[in-house]
Design a protein around this motif. Structure first.
Motif, PDB file in Angstrom:
ATOM      1  N   GLY A   3       1.134  -1.295  -0.299  1.00  0.00           N
ATOM      2  CA  GLY A   3       0.113  -0.463  -0.078  1.00  0.00           C
ATOM      3  C   GLY A   3       0.544   1.518   0.510  1.00  0.00           C
ATOM      4  N   ALA A   4       0.323   2.720  -0.798  1.00  0.00           N
ATOM      5  CA  ALA A   4       0.785   3.547  -0.418  1.00  0.00           C
ATOM      6  C   ALA A   4       1.812   4.203   0.586  1.00  0.00           C
ATOM      7  N   GLU A   5       0.222   3.671   1.675  1.00  0.00           N
ATOM      8  CA  GLU A   5       1.863   4.344   3.371  1.00  0.00           C
ATOM      9  C   GLU A   5       2.865   3.262   4.154  1.00  0.00           C
ATOM     10  N   GLU A   6       2.789   2.126   2.853  1.00  0.00           N
ATOM     11  CA  GLU A   6       3.827   1.319   3.256  1.00  0.00           C
ATOM     12  C   GLU A   6       5.012   1.341   2.576  1.00  0.00           C
ATOM     13  N   MET A   7       4.872   3.149   1.577  1.00  0.00           N
ATOM     14  CA  MET A   7       6.271   2.386   0.582  1.00  0.00           C
ATOM     15  C   MET A   7       7.488   4.107   1.808  1.00  0.00           C
ATOM     16  N   MET A   8       8.650   3.611   1.159  1.00  0.00           N
ATOM     17  CA  MET A   8       9.508   4.601   2.137  1.00  0.00           C
ATOM     18  C   MET A   8       9.311   5.647   1.632  1.00  0.00           C
TER      19      MET A   8
END
Length: 399
Positions: free
Chosen positions: A303-308
């Motif tokens: 998910g986008a919120e998990e991206m660095m």
């Protein structure tokens, strides 16, 4: 547009010079009668960043006169009554941040008056105020790309620089508040006043430039996309429900990828579906900027919120120069130039981000004839490598 800018410039200059509003009313009515809100706001923005003596307070008075003449407020949010609409969320965050600044100011007054028990509460409130970065990140990554597609470039760049200034001021205030018992109080007070003034300017620009402009230019599909992608960046307020029309980026689902035709990739063959799955299962975040400097692709390993490095579909098609803070644009473009001209094979950097040790690599991509095709960026969390056991484990395959 040039004529519109000239009309707006003249009126703002006369206001700035102190000419009474009563004497301006007739010229206001004549100059603005045929001008659409988006055109007028675009002209105001152009004048503001060229004429350095024009302030946001002049613009506020300008729009107040416009409202008096035409009985229509450009600053009120009229496109939706839904509290979860992205613009209402921005407004609620600004009210929260204004309240937080008042609390910090009050706690500093108490400390100056001799109440040393306020220190822990003061530090906690400054830390809480750091939620403002969510507000900034959503603007930079979701709103600014849409403004750029509408041909609005100056306002996003100036606002991003404004955000970065506030980020620096906030870090400085936190450091000084944490050492408040060891340093002269006037230094803490100065840090707070600088932050308060910068935030006040930012919130006025949102109310009298950013919100009216986006409200006049953005379409429903834009608001739906912003609402759908906002959660990845978080909010400064605690609870934000779903915008009723914002459950997807555009209302359209991507067409399923073909899984019947094999295409040659490297040393073998893959279908489009297999290639996409393979890229999304790599343990690295991949971004590709094409030969024209346009952000063209990113893989989705979670998910986008998990991206660095959070990436969203709204940024696709954005010029790479606009994807970075103004303060780092020159450095980024220099790296791209060196890679494109083969002065370097690659460029790497690394930094700590919360519980991750982020390693970033940039490489130029050339085709079989040596023509430049674009820039590949890949990002990896290398923290697990530091946590490997010292004793090497070797697993041998059965013979």
């Amino acid at each position: 547009m040039a004529t519109d800018v000239s009309k707006v410039r003249l009126l703002l200059q006369r206001m700035n010079e102190g000419e009474p509003v009563e004497s301006l009313m007739e010229d206001f009515n004549t100059a603005l009668k045929e001008m659409k809100p988006g055109e007028m706001l675009g002209a105001i923005i152009e004048v503001k960043y060229v004429e350095k003596d024009i302030t946001i307070h002049d613009i506020k008075e300008f729009l107040n006169i416009h409202e008096h003449l035409y009985h229509k407020s450009l600053t009120d949010i009229h496109i939706s009554k839904d509290d979860c609409h992205p613009l209402h969320v921005l407004e609620k965050e600004n009210r929260l941040l204004s309240g937080s600044l008042e609390i910090i100011g009050h706690l500093l007054e108490c400390y100056e008056a001799g109440d040393g028990t306020m220190v822990e509460t003061l530090i906690a409130e400054v830390v809480r105020f750091e939620d403002i970065t969510c507000h900034f990140n959503r603007k930079e990554k979701l709103y600014f790309p849409i403004l750029e597609r509408r041909g609005i470039y100056t306002l996003p760049r100036k606002m991003w620089a404004q955000h970065d200034t506030i980020r620096l001021l906030l870090r400085a205030l936190r450091k000084r508040v944490e050492k408040i018992v060891d340093i002269e109080f006037r230094h803490v007070q100065k840090s707070f006043e600088d932050l308060r003034d910068a935030c006040g300017e930012m919130m006025l620009e949102e109310s009298y430039l950013f919100i009216p402009l986006t409200q006049s230019l953005f379409k429903e599909e834009d608001w739906s996309a912003i609402a759908a992608e906002s959660r990845a960046f978080g909010y400064a307020i605690e609870s934000v429900g779903k915008y009723r029309k914002g459950n997807s980026c555009s209302g359209k689902q991507p067409a399923p990828l073909d899984d019947t035709v094999n295409m040659q990739f490297g040393g073998g063959y893959l279908t489009a579906k297999e290639a996409n799955l393979l890229l999304n299962h790599l343990p690295v975040e991949i971004t590709f900027v094409d030969r024209n400097g346009l952000f063209k692709y990113f893989n989705e390993i979670g998910g986008a919120e998990e991206m660095m490095f959070i990436r969203t579909p709204l940024s696709i098609g954005r010029n790479v120069a606009n994807c970075h803070p103004p303060k780092s644009t020159k450095k980024v473009m220099h790296i791209i130039h060196d890679l494109k001209k083969r002065k370097k094979e690659s460029e790497t950097m690394w930094f700590r981000k919360k519980d991750k040790y982020v390693h970033v690599t940039y490489k130029a991509v050339f085709d079989e004839t040596g023509d430049f095709m674009g820039i590949l960026e890949y990002v990896q969390d290398i923290q697990p490598f530091f946590e490997l056991p010292r004793k090497v484990k070797r697993h041998t395959s059965p013979q």
